[in-house]
Write a protein that holds these residues in place. Structure first.
Motif, PDB file in Angstrom:
ATOM      1  N   HIS A   1      -6.171   4.402   0.215  1.00  0.00           N
ATOM      2  CA  HIS A   1      -6.170   5.207   0.788  1.00  0.00           C
ATOM      3  C   HIS A   1      -6.652   6.161   2.430  1.00  0.00           C
ATOM      4  CE1 HIS A   1      -5.735   6.631  -3.454  1.00  0.00           C
ATOM      5  NE2 HIS A   1      -4.932   7.125  -2.810  1.00  0.00           N
TER       6      HIS A   1
ATOM      7  N   THR B   1     -13.989   0.191  -0.536  1.00  0.00           N
ATOM      8  CA  THR B   1     -12.585   0.553  -1.399  1.00  0.00           C
ATOM      9  C   THR B   1     -12.685   1.630  -1.981  1.00  0.00           C
ATOM     10  OG1 THR B   1     -14.193   0.341  -3.578  1.00  0.00           O
ATOM     11  CG2 THR B   1     -13.154  -1.997  -2.574  1.00  0.00           C
ATOM     12  N   SER B   2     -13.994   2.129  -1.224  1.00  0.00           N
ATOM     13  CA  SER B   2     -13.667   3.633  -1.945  1.00  0.00           C
ATOM     14  C   SER B   2     -13.350   5.150  -1.338  1.00  0.00           C
ATOM     15  CB  SER B   2     -15.249   4.009  -2.020  1.00  0.00           C
ATOM     16  OG  SER B   2     -15.690   5.381  -3.163  1.00  0.00           O
ATOM     17  N   PRO B   3     -12.577   5.282  -0.955  1.00  0.00           N
ATOM     18  CA  PRO B   3     -12.347   6.668   0.056  1.00  0.00           C
ATOM     19  C   PRO B   3     -13.218   7.551   0.067  1.00  0.00           C
ATOM     20  CG  PRO B   3     -10.093   6.233  -2.088  1.00  0.00           C
ATOM     21  CD  PRO B   3     -11.477   5.457  -2.488  1.00  0.00           C
TER      22      PRO B   3
ATOM     23  N   ALA C   1       0.940  -1.254   0.271  1.00  0.00           N
ATOM     24  CA  ALA C   1       0.195   0.145   0.111  1.00  0.00           C
ATOM     25  C   ALA C   1       0.675   1.568  -0.059  1.00  0.00           C
ATOM     26  CB  ALA C   1      -1.050  -0.151   1.717  1.00  0.00           C
ATOM     27  N   PHE C   2       2.118   1.337   0.406  1.00  0.00           N
ATOM     28  CA  PHE C   2       3.300   2.093   0.769  1.00  0.00           C
ATOM     29  C   PHE C   2       4.398   2.318   0.011  1.00  0.00           C
ATOM     30  CE2 PHE C   2      -0.255   2.068   3.757  1.00  0.00           C
ATOM     31  CZ  PHE C   2      -0.595   3.073   4.412  1.00  0.00           C
ATOM     32  N   PRO C   3       4.249   2.522  -1.401  1.00  0.00           N
ATOM     33  CA  PRO C   3       5.535   1.985  -2.250  1.00  0.00           C
ATOM     34  C   PRO C   3       6.507   2.659  -1.763  1.00  0.00           C
ATOM     35  CG  PRO C   3       3.684   2.702  -3.648  1.00  0.00           C
ATOM     36  CD  PRO C   3       2.869   2.268  -2.278  1.00  0.00           C
ATOM     37  N   GLY C   4       8.004   2.115  -1.339  1.00  0.00           N
ATOM     38  CA  GLY C   4       9.307   2.593  -1.037  1.00  0.00           C
ATOM     39  C   GLY C   4       9.392   3.498   0.575  1.00  0.00           C
ATOM     40  N   ARG C   5       7.858   2.924   1.851  1.00  0.00           N
ATOM     41  CA  ARG C   5       8.283   3.028   2.230  1.00  0.00           C
ATOM     42  C   ARG C   5       7.313   1.701   3.532  1.00  0.00           C
ATOM     43  NH1 ARG C   5       9.770   8.215   4.128  1.00  0.00           N
ATOM     44  NH2 ARG C   5      11.467   7.178   2.785  1.00  0.00           N
TER      45      ARG C   5
ATOM     46  N   ASN D   1     -10.996   2.224  -8.064  1.00  0.00           N
ATOM     47  CA  ASN D   1     -11.599   1.107  -6.538  1.00  0.00           C
ATOM     48  C   ASN D   1     -12.764   0.560  -7.025  1.00  0.00           C
ATOM     49  OD1 ASN D   1     -10.090   3.825  -5.124  1.00  0.00           O
ATOM     50  ND2 ASN D   1     -11.474   4.726  -5.422  1.00  0.00           N
ATOM     51  N   PRO D   2     -12.657  -0.750  -6.708  1.00  0.00           N
ATOM     52  CA  PRO D   2     -13.406  -2.320  -7.662  1.00  0.00           C
ATOM     53  C   PRO D   2     -14.699  -2.398  -6.647  1.00  0.00           C
ATOM     54  CG  PRO D   2     -11.689  -2.884  -5.912  1.00  0.00           C
ATOM     55  CD  PRO D   2     -11.688  -1.527  -6.088  1.00  0.00           C
ATOM     56  N   VAL D   3     -15.554  -1.009  -6.854  1.00  0.00           N
ATOM     57  CA  VAL D   3     -16.716  -0.754  -5.604  1.00  0.00           C
ATOM     58  C   VAL D   3     -17.628  -1.897  -6.680  1.00  0.00           C
ATOM     59  CG1 VAL D   3     -16.536   1.842  -5.210  1.00  0.00           C
ATOM     60  CG2 VAL D   3     -17.810   1.025  -7.601  1.00  0.00           C
TER      61      VAL D   3
ATOM     62  N   ASP E   1     -18.925   2.652  -0.586  1.00  0.00           N
ATOM     63  CA  ASP E   1     -18.061   1.808  -0.820  1.00  0.00           C
ATOM     64  C   ASP E   1     -16.443   1.575  -0.058  1.00  0.00           C
ATOM     65  OD1 ASP E   1     -18.584  -1.744  -2.282  1.00  0.00           O
ATOM     66  OD2 ASP E   1     -16.247  -0.782  -2.339  1.00  0.00           O
TER      67      ASP E   1
ATOM     68  N   TYR F   1      -4.360  13.005  13.738  1.00  0.00           N
ATOM     69  CA  TYR F   1      -5.654  12.488  13.709  1.00  0.00           C
ATOM     70  C   TYR F   1      -6.517  13.048  12.308  1.00  0.00           C
ATOM     71  CZ  TYR F   1      -4.978  17.961  12.906  1.00  0.00           C
ATOM     72  OH  TYR F   1      -4.337  18.524  12.905  1.00  0.00           O
TER      73      TYR F   1
ATOM     74  N   TRP G   1     -17.486   8.929  -8.736  1.00  0.00           N
ATOM     75  CA  TRP G   1     -18.424   7.863  -9.124  1.00  0.00           C
ATOM     76  C   TRP G   1     -19.363   7.916 -10.099  1.00  0.00           C
ATOM     77  CZ3 TRP G   1     -20.065   4.083  -5.248  1.00  0.00           C
ATOM     78  CH2 TRP G   1     -19.573   3.722  -4.145  1.00  0.00           C
TER      79      TRP G   1
ATOM     80  N   ARG H   1      -8.658  10.436   4.533  1.00  0.00           N
ATOM     81  CA  ARG H   1      -9.834   9.850   4.004  1.00  0.00           C
ATOM     82  C   ARG H   1      -9.674   8.609   4.449  1.00  0.00           C
ATOM     83  NH1 ARG H   1      -9.761  13.834   2.569  1.00  0.00           N
ATOM     84  NH2 ARG H   1     -10.073  14.722   0.300  1.00  0.00           N
TER      85      ARG H   1
ATOM     86  N   ASP I   1      -3.964   5.069   5.456  1.00  0.00           N
ATOM     87  CA  ASP I   1      -2.441   6.168   5.861  1.00  0.00           C
ATOM     88  C   ASP I   1      -2.956   6.647   7.520  1.00  0.00           C
ATOM     89  OD1 ASP I   1      -0.631   7.837   4.928  1.00  0.00           O
ATOM     90  OD2 ASP I   1      -1.641   8.800   4.715  1.00  0.00           O
TER      91      ASP I   1
ATOM     92  N   LEU J   1       4.406   5.808   8.708  1.00  0.00           N
ATOM     93  CA  LEU J   1       5.582   5.759   7.517  1.00  0.00           C
ATOM     94  C   LEU J   1       6.942   5.973   7.405  1.00  0.00           C
ATOM     95  CD1 LEU J   1       3.232   6.726   4.469  1.00  0.00           C
ATOM     96  CD2 LEU J   1       3.449   4.357   5.685  1.00  0.00           C
TER      97      LEU J   1
ATOM     98  N   THR K   1     -12.578  11.455  -5.043  1.00  0.00           N
ATOM     99  CA  THR K   1     -13.177  10.250  -5.982  1.00  0.00           C
ATOM    100  C   THR K   1     -13.849  10.779  -6.204  1.00  0.00           C
ATOM    101  OG1 THR K   1     -12.281   9.117  -3.506  1.00  0.00           O
ATOM    102  CG2 THR K   1     -14.220   7.874  -4.877  1.00  0.00           C
TER     103      THR K   1
ATOM    104  N   SER L   1      -9.950   7.194  -7.383  1.00  0.00           N
ATOM    105  CA  SER L   1      -9.510   8.639  -7.043  1.00  0.00           C
ATOM    106  C   SER L   1      -8.642   9.292  -7.096  1.00  0.00           C
ATOM    107  CB  SER L   1      -9.128   7.659  -5.382  1.00  0.00           C
ATOM    108  OG  SER L   1     -10.146   7.421  -4.664  1.00  0.00           O
TER     109      SER L   1
ATOM    110  N   ASN M   1     -15.197   3.844 -10.337  1.00  0.00           N
ATOM    111  CA  ASN M   1     -14.467   4.476  -9.316  1.00  0.00           C
ATOM    112  C   ASN M   1     -13.487   4.959  -8.928  1.00  0.00           C
ATOM    113  OD1 ASN M   1     -13.668   4.835  -6.718  1.00  0.00           O
ATOM    114  ND2 ASN M   1     -16.489   5.160  -6.286  1.00  0.00           N
TER     115      ASN M   1
ATOM    116  N   TYR N   1       5.777  11.472  -0.827  1.00  0.00           N
ATOM    117  CA  TYR N   1       5.171  11.227  -0.047  1.00  0.00           C
ATOM    118  C   TYR N   1       5.400  13.247  -0.189  1.00  0.00           C
ATOM    119  CZ  TYR N   1       4.821   6.716   0.521  1.00  0.00           C
ATOM    120  OH  TYR N   1       4.225   5.449  -0.685  1.00  0.00           O
TER     121      TYR N   1
END
Lengths: 491, 290
Positions: free
Chosen positions: A480, A462-464, A152-156, B136-138, A460, A265, B285, A475, A483, A488, B283, B146, B144, B273
């Protein structure tokens, strides 16, 4: 009250028979303690408060009011669990526990749906088809992340934070608990969760599920109470992270309270989303979209489409069709499967909504409400629209958190975007048009975290989800959303 | 600077601030003096005021939508051009660092790293989106996705000790991601920041994208943290008291607060980062009809 110019032809005489969901298969205890270190315990000071059914004002149960000492106990339990079990567990095993939670919730989904509607007032159709399945899906989604975080966090490298303090609102009680707990656990943190004081029951039922799933004691602790309990959690020095969903005002207080500490937070705060209808939209679908955007969950939705921006050339048609459609909405018993709009969550919220209705009228807007019958007992608000409002009106700028829609018109898309972006909020937005390029132009121009194009109020795991500007920081959901629960570092 | 050989009088440089692509003096008319170890005056610098900062925010806000709309390729080329311009002025920056008590070797190293850091972030402009965005595979019939979008206007209290590299390590990732910014230069070593503004200007960075003020950190911190039209505030170093002040004031409009304390600017500051810190996730939809 203005009458719509024409009505959908139902030929009169058609009445829906009552179709209430039965409540005989659920169990709610007379009294709930605090869920600390894997068991229900009595609060230190012995104080309890009532949680009531907002649809009939009857008491459902008594719930512990957690004091500072109780919060301290919960945080210590969470710290101990982090140190001795959860923080050391193989990630794949953590994941399996979280999968268990998802599965048990699916098995008990009917019970959860009914209790959610009883305690919070939302229509059973929504708790059954939206809240509970999504909550289970959320656990299922994040369970799978537990042993895959390095992707999920490339390079970290991603490490857990420790103990997360989580404060959730009353509009989606169980779903918000899932949004908070699932990613926190997947990332290896332990949790102290405070449900909202008007809707504590499904979180306490979730505690049962967590015990049933065999999670080590202290991994999830649930402390009920009001603002004071939340403040004790925010200020506790043993907390590494605060996750809050609620109003922007409280979010601001929390952000200030955390100043000078090293607590991480995330804040999911208020919104005043614009739903933009262009003349080239499929109008009938758009009208359904408007109804879903503002009347879903009685409008108790931070991302509700509480402002309608409709292109001038179709404004009369859209508003007429909307009024017509509003007439068909059934307001009433949340447990009835035909109900479209349930009870307002609390007396306090009803009073707030009513005060905005007065403000709207006093500011010169024209108010229209559907003519539906309302039950005699309980807290109710008819679906309401305001027309003739200007950008500076309070009903346009401020979050009402009820079934109240402010309608403005626009001529050019630049005007729509300018009006849409002209509030301190930036949580969500909607656009309705059949033109692809226009969708992309507008969705890119809206300063908001979630944009629904030709749809609205979809969620959903999967949806941020989360806001720009004063709608919050961070998020939740999707890749996302991880995080918020990791620190990290270099690999 | 000396005129020992009596050939000609050197022309001293006036160090001004940089707002909206212009080099004004502070509206307040105030100044502070930078001296070398012997107590000789090196330069008089603008002691910027709250009003200067507010003007800079107006300039940054005005420039932000255009800069965000510039293609990633163009932003990359402009950042690369900035590195080219800095390379060409390498000797000037080394001399300024030496003048501000750096050794020749450390100064050369800092300037070289600064140039390379600009190249590093120039290369990220058209790549971070691919690393951090998602489809995102809803569990419904919707498409969807982001994407990252710049958070907007970023105010920066950049490091005092690493006066060029620290500045660039904060400015480059923010503008690489389409934000505009206002930076408060190192108070004890302010020269390179002003000269860097000239480099930005020469590299065709649009006016207002980067604004640089000189002045007293103790005076200006609260404005950098509290301004209601600033979306994010970055603070570097300053200890607990500064952290508390910045975070408290930032809460007024739920600013994103980014703490970069105790960073090793020569090693720790090359990763995407740092770009993501000042990005929002949006995001979207849309139904797909199956």
């Amino acid at each position: 009250m203005a009458t719509p110019e024409y009505k959908l032809a139902f030929d009169g005489g058609w009445e829906y028979d009552p179709a209430p969901e039965s409540t005989d298969h659920i169990s709610v205890r007379k009294r709930y303690g605090l869920f600390i270190n894997g068991e229900f315990v009595a609060p230190e000071k012995g104080r309890y408060f009532d949680t009531i059914n907002p649809a009939n004002e009857e008491k459902l149960s008594r719930v512990a009011d957690a004091s500072e000492a109780d919060v301290d106990k919960a945080v210590r339990a969470a710290r101990e669990a982090y140190r001795t079990t959860w923080g050391r567990m193989k990630p794949a095993e953590r994941g399996k526990y979280i999968y268990r939670i998802a599965r048990i919730m699916q098995e008990r989904s009917r019970e959860f749906s009914v209790i959610e509607s009883l305690d919070g007032g939302k229509p059973i159709r929504e708790s059954r088809d939206v809240d509970i399945p999504l909550a289970a899906a959320h656990f299922f989604y994040y369970a799978g992340w537990a042993d895959k975080l390095e992707y999920a966090f490339p390079g970290r490298s991603a490490k857990p934070l420790g103990v997360a303090g989580q404060i959730i609102p009353w509009n989606f009680p169980l779903l918000m608990a899932a949004w908070k707990i699932a990613p926190a656990l997947a990332c290896g943190n332990t949790v102290v969760l405070k449900p909202a004081e008007t809707t504590p029951l499904t979180a306490l039922k979730l505690a049962e599920v967590i015990a049933e799933a065999g999670l080590p004691p202290g991994v999830v602790n649930i402390v009920t109470g009001a603002g004071k309990t939340g403040a004790a959690l925010v200020q506790h020095p043993g907390i590494d992270k605060i996750a809050f969903t609620g109003s922007t005002n409280v979010g601001r207080i929390i952000q200030k309270a955390l100043a000078g500490t090293n607590k991480k937070y995330t804040l999911e705060l208020g919104g005043k989303a614009a739903n933009i209808i262009f003349a080239d939209a499929a109008i009938d679908q758009a009208v359904e979209g408007i109804v879903n955007a503002i009347f879903f969950n009685q409008g108790h939705v931070c991302c509700a489409g509480s402002r309608l921006l409709v292109q001038e050339s179709v404004a009369d048609e859209v508003i007429a069709k909307l009024k017509d459609r509003m007439e068909t909405l059934i307001v009433g018993d949340p447990l009835d499967k035909n109900t479209d709009i349930g009870a307002i969550n609390s007396m306090m919220q009803l009073e707030k909504i009513q005060s905005y209705l007065k403000i709207g009228k006093a500011e010169g807007a024209e108010m229209h409400q559907s003519s539906c019958r309302l039950p005699k007992r309980g807290y109710w608000c008819r679906p309401t629209i305001f027309t003739g409002v200007s950008q500076s009106n309070r009903v346009v700028q401020e979050e009402i958190f009820g079934p109240v829609l402010a309608i403005q018109t626009f001529r050019h898309h630049d005007e729509a975007v300018m009006k849409a972006n002209n509030t301190p909020y930036g949580l969500s937005g909607g656009i309705w048009t059949d033109k692809g390029a226009k969708i992309f132009k507008i969705t890119q121009s809206l300063r908001a975290g979630v944009i629904w194009a030709n749809t609205f109020n979809k969620f959903d795991p999967t949806s941020p989800f989360g806001g720009y500007k004063e709608s919050g920081v961070g998020r939740e959901g999707g890749l996302h959303g991880l995080d918020a629960y990791v620190k990290l570092g270099a690999q | 600077m000396s005129a020992k050989k009596n050939r000609r009088i050197a022309v001293a440089k006036t160090y001004k601030i940089y707002i909206g692509g212009k080099f004004p003096r502070t509206e307040s008319g105030r100044y502070f003096t930078l001296e070398d170890k012997q107590g000789n005056v090196i330069a008089n610098l603008c002691r910027s005021s709250r009003k200067d900062f507010r003007n800079a925010v107006v300039a940054a806000r005005k420039a932000q939508p255009g800069w965000a709309k510039a293609s990633a390729y163009l932003r990359g080329q402009i950042l690369y051009r900035t590195a080219e311009m800095l390379e060409g002025r390498r000797e000037q920056f080394v001399a300024e660092l030496v003048l501000q008590a750096s050794t020749q070797r450390a100064a050369e190293q800092e300037v070289d790293l600064s140039i390379d850091r600009l190249i590093y972030f120039a290369g990220w402009t058209d790549k971070y989106q691919q690393v951090f965005s998602a489809v995102n595979p809803v569990n419904s019939s919707h498409f969807n996705f982001s994407v990252l979008e710049p958070t907007g206007v970023v105010s920066m209290l950049v490091p005092d000790s690493s006066s060029l590299l620290g500045l660039i390590s904060n400015v480059a990732p923010a503008i690489a991601g389409g934000n505009t910014c206002i930076a408060l230069a190192s108070e004890s070593k302010p020269l390179c920041a002003v000269s860097f503004a000239e480099v930005l200007h020469a590299a065709d960075v649009p006016g207002g994208v980067v604004n640089i003020l000189t002045g007293f950190r103790s005076e200006l911190t609260e404005f950098f943290a509290s301004h209601m039209d600033v979306n994010a505030v970055i603070y570097c170093d300053g200890g607990k008291a500064v952290a508390k002040t910045v975070q408290e004031l930032a809460a007024n409009n739920i600013k994103r607060v980014i703490a970069r304390s105790r960073m090793d600017w020569s090693g720790d500051a090359e990763n995407p980062y740092l770009i993501r810190d000042t990005q929002e996730v949006k995001t979207t939809w849309h139904p797909i009809g199956n």
